[in-house]
Scaffold this active site. Structure first.
Site, PDB file in Angstrom:
ATOM      1  N   TYR A 145      47.656  -7.128 -37.264  1.00  8.69           N
ATOM      2  CA  TYR A 145      48.351  -5.894 -37.677  1.00  8.69           C
ATOM      3  C   TYR A 145      48.138  -4.793 -36.653  1.00  8.69           C
ATOM      4  O   TYR A 145      49.102  -4.241 -36.119  1.00  8.69           O
ATOM      5  CB  TYR A 145      47.828  -5.474 -39.048  1.00  8.69           C
ATOM      6  CG  TYR A 145      48.496  -4.251 -39.637  1.00  8.69           C
ATOM      7  CD1 TYR A 145      49.849  -4.256 -39.964  1.00  8.69           C
ATOM      8  CD2 TYR A 145      47.759  -3.096 -39.895  1.00  8.69           C
ATOM      9  CE1 TYR A 145      50.453  -3.137 -40.526  1.00  8.69           C
ATOM     10  CE2 TYR A 145      48.347  -1.986 -40.469  1.00  8.69           C
ATOM     11  CZ  TYR A 145      49.699  -2.005 -40.774  1.00  8.69           C
ATOM     12  OH  TYR A 145      50.287  -0.896 -41.332  1.00  8.69           O
ATOM     13  N   ASN A 174      46.747   6.200 -44.673  1.00 13.47           N
ATOM     14  CA  ASN A 174      46.841   5.590 -46.015  1.00 13.47           C
ATOM     15  C   ASN A 174      47.731   6.405 -46.952  1.00 13.47           C
ATOM     16  O   ASN A 174      47.448   7.568 -47.222  1.00 13.47           O
ATOM     17  CB  ASN A 174      45.456   5.456 -46.645  1.00 13.47           C
ATOM     18  CG  ASN A 174      44.563   4.506 -45.871  1.00 13.47           C
ATOM     19  OD1 ASN A 174      44.299   4.747 -44.694  1.00 13.47           O
ATOM     20  ND2 ASN A 174      44.112   3.454 -46.511  1.00 13.47           N
ATOM     21  N   VAL A 187      43.671  -0.147 -52.043  1.00 14.95           N
ATOM     22  CA  VAL A 187      42.629   0.323 -52.946  1.00 14.95           C
ATOM     23  C   VAL A 187      43.185   1.073 -54.161  1.00 14.95           C
ATOM     24  O   VAL A 187      42.713   0.851 -55.289  1.00 14.95           O
ATOM     25  CB  VAL A 187      41.568   1.144 -52.159  1.00 14.95           C
ATOM     26  CG1 VAL A 187      42.123   2.439 -51.598  1.00 14.95           C
ATOM     27  CG2 VAL A 187      40.356   1.404 -53.010  1.00 14.95           C
ATOM     28  N   GLY A 205      31.702  -3.587 -49.814  1.00 14.22           N
ATOM     29  CA  GLY A 205      30.565  -2.964 -49.122  1.00 14.22           C
ATOM     30  C   GLY A 205      29.847  -2.031 -50.080  1.00 14.22           C
ATOM     31  O   GLY A 205      29.820  -2.255 -51.299  1.00 14.22           O
ATOM     32  N   GLY A 207      30.775   1.045 -50.595  1.00 11.65           N
ATOM     33  CA  GLY A 207      31.737   2.023 -51.111  1.00 11.65           C
ATOM     34  C   GLY A 207      31.610   3.384 -50.448  1.00 11.65           C
ATOM     35  O   GLY A 207      32.272   4.339 -50.863  1.00 11.65           O
TER      36      GLY A 207
HETATM   37  P1  NAD Z   1      55.547  -2.804 -47.760  1.00 10.94           P
HETATM   38  O1  NAD Z   1      54.951  -4.158 -47.565  1.00 10.94           O
HETATM   39  O2  NAD Z   1      55.745  -2.313 -49.157  1.00 10.94           O
HETATM   40  O3  NAD Z   1      56.948  -2.701 -47.016  1.00 10.94           O
HETATM   41  C1  NAD Z   1      57.244  -3.386 -45.837  1.00 10.94           C
HETATM   42  C2  NAD Z   1      58.643  -3.970 -45.948  1.00 10.94           C
HETATM   43  O4  NAD Z   1      58.979  -4.647 -44.737  1.00 10.94           O
HETATM   44  C3  NAD Z   1      58.765  -5.009 -47.079  1.00 10.94           C
HETATM   45  O5  NAD Z   1      59.874  -4.703 -47.887  1.00 10.94           O
HETATM   46  C4  NAD Z   1      58.936  -6.317 -46.336  1.00 10.94           C
HETATM   47  O6  NAD Z   1      59.655  -7.278 -47.082  1.00 10.94           O
HETATM   48  C5  NAD Z   1      59.622  -5.880 -45.060  1.00 10.94           C
HETATM   49  N1  NAD Z   1      59.454  -6.790 -43.916  1.00 10.94           N
HETATM   50  C6  NAD Z   1      58.291  -7.240 -43.388  1.00 10.94           C
HETATM   51  N2  NAD Z   1      58.540  -8.057 -42.345  1.00 10.94           N
HETATM   52  C7  NAD Z   1      59.887  -8.104 -42.213  1.00 10.94           C
HETATM   53  C8  NAD Z   1      60.760  -8.772 -41.314  1.00 10.94           C
HETATM   54  N3  NAD Z   1      60.304  -9.576 -40.326  1.00 10.94           N
HETATM   55  N4  NAD Z   1      62.095  -8.605 -41.450  1.00 10.94           N
HETATM   56  C9  NAD Z   1      62.586  -7.807 -42.436  1.00 10.94           C
HETATM   57  N5  NAD Z   1      61.808  -7.151 -43.317  1.00 10.94           N
HETATM   58  C10 NAD Z   1      60.469  -7.306 -43.202  1.00 10.94           C
HETATM   59  O7  NAD Z   1      54.641  -1.792 -46.929  1.00 10.94           O
HETATM   60  P2  NAD Z   1      54.660  -0.192 -46.846  1.00 10.94           P
HETATM   61  O8  NAD Z   1      53.361   0.293 -47.313  1.00 10.94           O
HETATM   62  O9  NAD Z   1      55.905   0.327 -47.429  1.00 10.94           O
HETATM   63  O10 NAD Z   1      54.690   0.017 -45.268  1.00 10.94           O
HETATM   64  C11 NAD Z   1      55.889   0.329 -44.582  1.00 10.94           C
HETATM   65  C12 NAD Z   1      55.590   0.608 -43.113  1.00 10.94           C
HETATM   66  O11 NAD Z   1      54.683   1.713 -43.026  1.00 10.94           O
HETATM   67  C13 NAD Z   1      54.943  -0.556 -42.385  1.00 10.94           C
HETATM   68  O12 NAD Z   1      55.479  -0.639 -41.080  1.00 10.94           O
HETATM   69  C14 NAD Z   1      53.488  -0.176 -42.326  1.00 10.94           C
HETATM   70  O13 NAD Z   1      52.847  -0.732 -41.206  1.00 10.94           O
HETATM   71  C15 NAD Z   1      53.555   1.342 -42.253  1.00 10.94           C
HETATM   72  N6  NAD Z   1      52.320   1.956 -42.787  1.00 10.94           N
HETATM   73  C16 NAD Z   1      52.090   2.025 -44.137  1.00 10.94           C
HETATM   74  C17 NAD Z   1      50.908   2.598 -44.596  1.00 10.94           C
HETATM   75  C18 NAD Z   1      50.606   2.750 -46.060  1.00 10.94           C
HETATM   76  O14 NAD Z   1      49.524   3.265 -46.408  1.00 10.94           O
HETATM   77  N7  NAD Z   1      51.471   2.391 -46.979  1.00 10.94           N
HETATM   78  C19 NAD Z   1      49.948   3.053 -43.682  1.00 10.94           C
HETATM   79  C20 NAD Z   1      50.215   2.921 -42.328  1.00 10.94           C
HETATM   80  C21 NAD Z   1      51.411   2.388 -41.888  1.00 10.94           C
HETATM   81  N1  UDP Z   2      38.745  -1.459 -50.895  1.00  4.64           N
HETATM   82  C1  UDP Z   2      37.808  -1.698 -51.899  1.00  4.64           C
HETATM   83  N2  UDP Z   2      38.207  -2.441 -52.979  1.00  4.64           N
HETATM   84  C2  UDP Z   2      39.468  -2.935 -53.110  1.00  4.64           C
HETATM   85  C3  UDP Z   2      40.418  -2.657 -52.089  1.00  4.64           C
HETATM   86  C4  UDP Z   2      40.011  -1.924 -50.990  1.00  4.64           C
HETATM   87  O1  UDP Z   2      36.641  -1.267 -51.824  1.00  4.64           O
HETATM   88  O2  UDP Z   2      39.743  -3.607 -54.115  1.00  4.64           O
HETATM   89  C5  UDP Z   2      38.319  -0.650 -49.716  1.00  4.64           C
HETATM   90  C6  UDP Z   2      38.564  -1.359 -48.383  1.00  4.64           C
HETATM   91  O3  UDP Z   2      37.454  -2.161 -48.054  1.00  4.64           O
HETATM   92  C7  UDP Z   2      38.741  -0.190 -47.450  1.00  4.64           C
HETATM   93  C8  UDP Z   2      39.385   0.895 -48.330  1.00  4.64           C
HETATM   94  O4  UDP Z   2      39.122   0.507 -49.681  1.00  4.64           O
HETATM   95  O5  UDP Z   2      37.492   0.267 -46.993  1.00  4.64           O
HETATM   96  C9  UDP Z   2      40.895   1.037 -48.122  1.00  4.64           C
HETATM   97  O6  UDP Z   2      41.466  -0.252 -48.233  1.00  4.64           O
HETATM   98  P1  UDP Z   2      43.034  -0.492 -48.210  1.00  4.64           P
HETATM   99  O7  UDP Z   2      43.234  -1.979 -48.237  1.00  4.64           O
HETATM  100  O8  UDP Z   2      43.688   0.291 -49.272  1.00  4.64           O
HETATM  101  O9  UDP Z   2      43.528   0.136 -46.836  1.00  4.64           O
HETATM  102  P2  UDP Z   2      42.992   0.043 -45.317  1.00  4.64           P
HETATM  103  O10 UDP Z   2      41.760  -0.812 -45.256  1.00  4.64           O
HETATM  104  O11 UDP Z   2      44.133  -0.536 -44.571  1.00  4.64           O
HETATM  105  O12 UDP Z   2      42.696   1.456 -44.976  1.00  4.64           O
END
Ligand code: NAD
Ligand code: UDP
Length: 309
Positions: A145, A174, A187, A205, A207
């Site tokens: 990722y 996030n 989370v 971990g 937390g």
């Molecule tokens: P999500 O999984 O809900 O949405 C991602 C979407 O992309 C899904 O609908 C999935 O089916 C589609 N997808 C994945 N691979 C594909 C492909 N090869 N072709 C067509 N569609 C595809 O995730 P999200 O939380 O909505 O995240 C959306 C974007 O924001 C992502 O690029 C993610 O990296 C970025 N992002 C999200 C967060 C967050 O906290 N939610 C944080 C940082 C970055």
């Molecule tokens: N986390 C946790 N319990 C869960 C899910 C996540 O303690 O059931 C922790 C995880 O280890 C991380 C933080 O919460 O430290 C955020 O995790 P998340 O998967 O939401 O996002 P990211 O790690 O990508 O920031």
């Protein structure tokens, strides 16, 4: 405006679809539903100006429409999703992003990449400003990722330099809100669903690791503002208020009036110890800052998950 939103059936993407449809724009969604759900965009089915194409962006060489703006969100985003689909995640970030940048170049569309705070890895600078290059393990499990997104950023910057494509890189921290899958492992949906069932919170971990949580309406506002500028350097979008995971569990427990206990489980490999955005650039360039605090956002999300049960 005519938009192409990749990943538009996912969590953040579907809220962006709502935003642009409300404003009367034409929206084409391309999504292969690997982690998204068609029901997230079901309310727009049959609406004027809305098109849904179920396709993998790795196979997408062109779209049969004029496009002004591409919002490129397609990518598995939750750790359990990208660990389940490691190769798909890297293909999407690399081949998929390349395909979309070609479309942007050919159609002279603006291109916005949804990048992530994960590109900072386990950060040695706190809070993280855009100038920081990050601390990423290139061969660890999360690399599919975070290195994928780093490649996507590099490719986006190269298309800007080489071809003059009007690009924008949003580094999303996030984000939480309605339409996250209860089982997506992140989370907030995990803790809310555990609290609603009075099951133990799975704390990884000790937390004491931190995260900073942005509510979905603030994120949509930030991305929509970004899409209107001609700025090409990366911009962090996130809420700078930082919480330990234990604090999040306590807040969810209180807001759900739950009896859930804490169950401590091993910390996943390379789980970042802390994360908090420096949002000075977003304030200056986008005149943006988050408005919804975690308590208020949690109330909305809890209500929504209650309705889903
Ligand atoms: P999500 O999984 O809900 O949405 C991602 C979407 O992309 C899904 O609908 C999935 O089916 C589609 N997808 C994945 N691979 C594909 C492909 N090869 N072709 C067509 N569609 C595809 O995730 P999200 O939380 O909505 O995240 C959306 C974007 O924001 C992502 O690029 C993610 O990296 C970025 N992002 C999200 C967060 C967050 O906290 N939610 C944080 C940082 C970055
Ligand atoms: N986390 C946790 N319990 C869960 C899910 C996540 O303690 O059931 C922790 C995880 O280890 C991380 C933080 O919460 O430290 C955020 O995790 P998340 O998967 O939401 O996002 P990211 O790690 O990508 O920031």
């Amino acid at each position: 405006m005519r938009l192409l939103i990749t990943g538009g059936a996912g969590f953040i993407g579907s809220h962006l679809v709502d935003h642009y449809m409300r404003h009367g724009d034409e929206v084409m969604v391309v999504d292969n539903l690997i982690t998204g759900r068609e029901e997230n965009i079901a309310s727009h089915r049959g609406s004027k100006g809305f098109t849904f194409i179920k396709e993998d962006i790795c196979e997408l060489s062109d779209v049969d429409a004029e496009i002004d703006l591409i919002l490129h969100l397609a990518s598995p985003a939750s750790p359990i999703d990208y660990l389940k689909y490691p190769i798909e995640t890297m293909r999407t970030a690399s081949l998929g992003t390349h395909n979309l940048l070609e479309i942007a170049k050919n159609k002279r569309a603006k291109f916005l990449l949804a990048s992530t705070s994960e590109i900072y890895g386990d950060p040695e600078q706190h809070p993280q400003a855009e100038e920081y290059w990050g601390n990423v393990n290139p061969i660890g499990p999360r690399a599919v990722y975070d290195e994928g997104k780093r490649f996507a950023e590099a490719l986006t910057a190269a298309y800007n330099r080489e071809y003059g494509v009007n690009t924008f890189i949003v580094r999303i921290f996030n984000t939480y809100g309605q339409r996250m899958r209860a089982d997506d492992g992140r989370v907030i949906p995990t803790f809310v669903n555990q609290a609603l069932k009075n099951e133990s919170f799975t704390i990884y971990g000790d937390g004491k690791q931190t995260r900073s949580f942005c509510y979905i309406s603030d994120m949509v506002d930030g991305i929509a503002r970004a899409a209107q500028t001609d700025y090409t350097k990366p911009v962090n979008i996130g809420n700078p208020k930082e919480y330990t995971i234990l604090e999040v569990a306590d807040m969810v427990k209180t807001h759900c009036a739950s009896n859930s206990e804490m169950e401590f489980l091993p910390l996943p490999e390379n789980d970042p110890k802390k994360r908090k955005p420096n949002i000075s650039r977003a304030k200056e360039i986008l005149d943006w800052e988050p408005r919804v605090d975690l308590g208020t956002g949690l109330e909305h999300v809890i209500d929504w998950f209650r309705g889903e049960k």
